[in-house]
Design an enzyme around this catalytic site. Structure first.
Site, mmCIF file in Angstrom:
data_model
loop_
_atom_site.group_PDB
_atom_site.id
_atom_site.type_symbol
_atom_site.label_atom_id
_atom_site.label_comp_id
_atom_site.label_asym_id
_atom_site.label_seq_id
_atom_site.Cartn_x
_atom_site.Cartn_y
_atom_site.Cartn_z
ATOM 1 N N ASN A 102 0.841 -1.200 0.000
ATOM 2 C CA ASN A 102 0.000 0.000 0.000
ATOM 3 C C ASN A 102 0.875 1.248 0.000
ATOM 4 O OD1 ASN A 102 -2.454 1.549 0.240
ATOM 5 N ND2 ASN A 102 -1.931 1.885 2.383
ATOM 6 N N HIS A 104 0.797 5.196 1.162
ATOM 7 C CA HIS A 104 0.053 6.162 1.986
ATOM 8 C C HIS A 104 0.769 7.515 1.949
ATOM 9 C CE1 HIS A 104 -2.833 7.414 4.982
ATOM 10 N NE2 HIS A 104 -1.836 8.052 5.570
ATOM 11 N N ASP A 145 -3.928 0.973 6.995
ATOM 12 C CA ASP A 145 -2.644 1.668 7.084
ATOM 13 C C ASP A 145 -1.699 1.111 8.142
ATOM 14 O OD1 ASP A 145 -3.417 3.350 5.011
ATOM 15 O OD2 ASP A 145 -4.382 4.756 6.385
#
Ligand code: GRF
Length: 194
Positions: A102, A104, A145
């Site tokens: 991911n 972020h 997250d």
């Protein structure tokens, strides 16, 4: 031949940077773009680049196995979430351990979690009068997250910055670092920073 699946539901600038980077390297990669938004600009860009796309809804992801079936049928090696906001379900994580990355737009664990995306992140950083912000590239787990950090890169937040100017600095960092991290993980099986 490796297969890279990119989940993107926005403009897809990071998805395109990754694809351009790997194509410039003449890497043998089959790209897939998956999106939960039928009108996401990234889908038109993918079509122009001749990249296969897959649009799915909540039921495909959370109640049925349509997303998983697609990824497995395509022999997916690595998944990148680049502007994808839904929580990835555990059954999908289990199939791709340390293979879902991911991106972020802040220095986690600060300014992360459900609802922390896009301009909201940069507005929160400015409101908190942070001196530095940056990006976090990490493997995901079942929480928003969280998961093992692969790389963080920082930039200064100046007193003159606002959310828009900070967003530009962050996007530059993303475009600089994410393609390299994806290359390492996909082609060299390396899961650390370059
Ligand atoms: C990026 O800022 C990323 O950090 C966040 O969503 C944004 C996607 O931007 N997860 P783009 O669609 O790749 O331009």
């Amino acid at each position: 031949m490796k297969t890279l699946a990119i989940f993107a539901s926005g403009t897809g600038s990071n998805a395109i940077k990754i694809i351009e980077h790997l194509r410039n390297k003449n890497a043998e990669v089959n790209f897939l773009i998956l999106s939960n938004k039928t009108d996401a600009p990234v889908l038109q860009k993918a079509a122009l680049l001749g990249i296969e796309t897959f649009v799915f809804n909540k039921r495909d992801l959370y109640e049925q196995t349509n997303v998983i079936d697609f990824l497995l049928a395509k022999k997916t090696d690595l998944i990148v979430l680049a502007g994808f906001l839904w929580l990835v379900p555990q059954n999908l994580i289990n199939l791709f351990p340390q293979k879902i990355i991911n991106l972020h737009p802040a220095l986690l664990p600060k300014f992360g979690g459900k609802g922390m995306y896009g301009a909201k992140v940069h507005e929160a950083v400015i409101a908190a009068q942070e001196k530095r912000s940056g990006i976090t590239i990490h493997f995901i787990d079942q929480y928003y997250d969280q998961g093992t950090v692969i790389l963080q890169a920082e930039c200064e937040v100046l007193p003159t910055d606002n959310a828009a100017s900070l967003a530009k600095k962050i996007q530059q960092l993303e475009h600089e670092h994410l393609p390299l991290i994806v290359e390492k993980n996909l082609l060299q099986g390396v899961s650390t920073a370059p």
